[in-house]
Design a protein around this motif. Sequence first.
Motif, short mmCIF file in Angstrom:
data_model
loop_
_atom_site.label_atom_id
_atom_site.label_comp_id
_atom_site.label_asym_id
_atom_site.label_seq_id
_atom_site.Cartn_x
_atom_site.Cartn_y
_atom_site.Cartn_z
N MET A 173 0.84 -1.21 0.00
CA MET A 173 0.00 0.00 0.00
C MET A 173 0.88 1.25 0.00
N LYS A 174 0.62 2.17 -0.93
CA LYS A 174 1.40 3.40 -1.00
C LYS A 174 0.88 4.40 0.03
N LEU A 175 1.82 5.14 0.61
CA LEU A 175 1.46 6.15 1.59
C LEU A 175 1.74 7.54 1.01
N PRO A 176 0.92 8.54 1.38
CA PRO A 176 1.18 9.88 0.88
C PRO A 176 2.47 10.45 1.47
N THR A 177 3.03 11.44 0.78
CA THR A 177 4.24 12.10 1.26
C THR A 177 3.96 12.77 2.60
N PRO A 178 4.78 12.50 3.65
CA PRO A 178 4.54 13.14 4.96
C PRO A 178 4.79 14.64 4.89
N ARG A 179 3.82 15.43 5.25
CA ARG A 179 4.01 16.89 5.20
C ARG A 179 5.01 17.34 6.25
N TRP A 180 5.16 16.58 7.33
CA TRP A 180 6.09 17.02 8.37
C TRP A 180 7.55 16.97 7.92
N TRP A 181 7.82 16.23 6.83
CA TRP A 181 9.16 16.25 6.27
C TRP A 181 9.59 17.68 5.96
N TYR A 182 8.64 18.52 5.54
CA TYR A 182 8.95 19.84 5.04
C TYR A 182 8.69 20.94 6.07
N VAL A 183 8.55 20.58 7.31
CA VAL A 183 8.36 21.56 8.38
C VAL A 183 9.51 21.40 9.36
N ARG A 184 10.22 22.48 9.62
CA ARG A 184 11.43 22.37 10.42
C ARG A 184 11.17 22.28 11.92
N SER A 185 10.04 22.79 12.36
CA SER A 185 9.79 22.76 13.81
C SER A 185 8.30 22.67 14.07
N ALA A 186 7.80 21.45 14.16
CA ALA A 186 6.38 21.23 14.47
C ALA A 186 6.19 19.81 14.95
N ALA A 187 5.50 19.63 16.07
CA ALA A 187 5.17 18.29 16.54
C ALA A 187 4.17 17.67 15.56
N PRO A 188 4.23 16.36 15.32
CA PRO A 188 5.12 15.36 15.94
C PRO A 188 6.41 15.14 15.18
N ALA A 189 6.76 16.04 14.29
CA ALA A 189 7.92 15.81 13.44
C ALA A 189 9.21 15.54 14.21
N PRO A 190 9.57 16.32 15.25
CA PRO A 190 10.84 16.05 15.91
C PRO A 190 10.93 14.64 16.47
N VAL A 191 9.83 14.11 17.01
CA VAL A 191 9.83 12.75 17.57
C VAL A 191 9.99 11.73 16.45
N ALA A 192 9.24 11.91 15.37
CA ALA A 192 9.32 10.98 14.26
C ALA A 192 10.72 10.98 13.66
N ARG A 193 11.29 12.17 13.52
CA ARG A 193 12.63 12.25 12.95
C ARG A 193 13.65 11.55 13.82
N ALA A 194 13.55 11.75 15.12
CA ALA A 194 14.50 11.13 16.04
C ALA A 194 14.43 9.61 15.95
N LEU A 195 13.22 9.07 15.83
CA LEU A 195 13.06 7.61 15.77
C LEU A 195 13.59 7.05 14.46
N LEU A 196 13.49 7.84 13.39
CA LEU A 196 13.88 7.36 12.06
C LEU A 196 15.33 7.68 11.70
N LYS A 197 16.03 8.46 12.52
CA LYS A 197 17.39 8.87 12.20
C LYS A 197 18.33 7.69 11.93
N PRO A 198 18.32 6.64 12.75
CA PRO A 198 19.24 5.52 12.46
C PRO A 198 19.03 4.91 11.08
N LEU A 199 17.76 4.82 10.65
CA LEU A 199 17.49 4.29 9.31
C LEU A 199 18.01 5.24 8.23
N SER A 200 17.95 6.55 8.48
CA SER A 200 18.44 7.51 7.50
C SER A 200 19.95 7.40 7.34
#
Length: 335
Positions: free
Chosen positions: A1-28
């Motif tokens: 199943m395809k997922l839409p592009t996460p809008r939080w990717w393009y926001v530098r400071s907004a919850a829940p983006a910081p938490v999601a980014r921190a969890l995904l950093k090792p994969l990046s």
Amino acid sequence: MKLPTPRWWYVRSAAPAPVARALLKPLSWIWAAVTARRIARAHRVDAGVPVICVGNLTAGGVGKTPVVRELLRRLSLQGVAAHGLSRGYGGSLAGPLQVDPALHTTAEVGDEPLMLAADAPIWIARDRAAGARAAGQAGAQVVVMDDGHQNPGLKKALSLVVVDGETRNGEWPLGDGSVFPAGPLREPLAVGLARAEAVILMLPDDLATADPELLAVFGTTPVLIAHVVPDAPPPTGPQLGFAGIGKPWKVERALKAAGCDLKDFASFPDHMAYDPATLKALAAQARRLGAGLVTTEKDWVRLPPAWRARVTAWPVRCVFEDEAALDALLAPLIP
């Protein structure tokens, strides 16, 4: 199943983006390391014809395909036999083969190649080098490749990277600099820029100047400003819009800015294959709103033939602010 592009990717400071980014950093970090290793170890094949790569540094829509169409048009106007080349994402055929709009479907060759093939010779090939060679053997003097900046298997005469230049409404096209999946970048920014001769910065038609802070991140890499503009007015009367592209919300904004009486808008994942249930639901919603249906050209070619007469395709084109600067980049490749 395809997922839409996460809008939080393009926001530098907004919850829940910081938490999601921190969890995904090792994969990046893993993604960036694998990409760098693949590029470093690759043998670049000379296809025997100059290849212009129109790539991007990020996932999601940046306006790359309109740039490819414009380059093919400009080269053709200068008497150059320019052919397009695509991987044919989402298509079942491996190629290399030349796309025939009267014969092929998006399920076979992908949506972008089928759309572009209405205006120029377009080839698809999983093996880009084989595709470029086939185009050259068929008479291409220059090949314009749609995507492939991170594909190291083909020698490129000119590498252009397209970047979304809109920074309004809290959006930042490069996110916080994180690589996929923690952010939109396909590789670290400095690494990707090092292989590019120029950046094409896509600005909305109502923005004449780019954000100085964004321009600064490109350092000494030349930047060409371009706009995606309507190639025809939007349909008249109330409309229900829909799009399955990298950033569908930008289509909604553009339709409204062009004066479309947009009653509602439905967003879908990029390269969405519209099934009968989805299309019937869109038609039912349009009837409730007393509206017509409008979408992008890229979405329109993915519609079943029976539905195309019921939906308006809204065409757009790419316009460069400094055409002379673009021609100067292309000039060394023209026979």
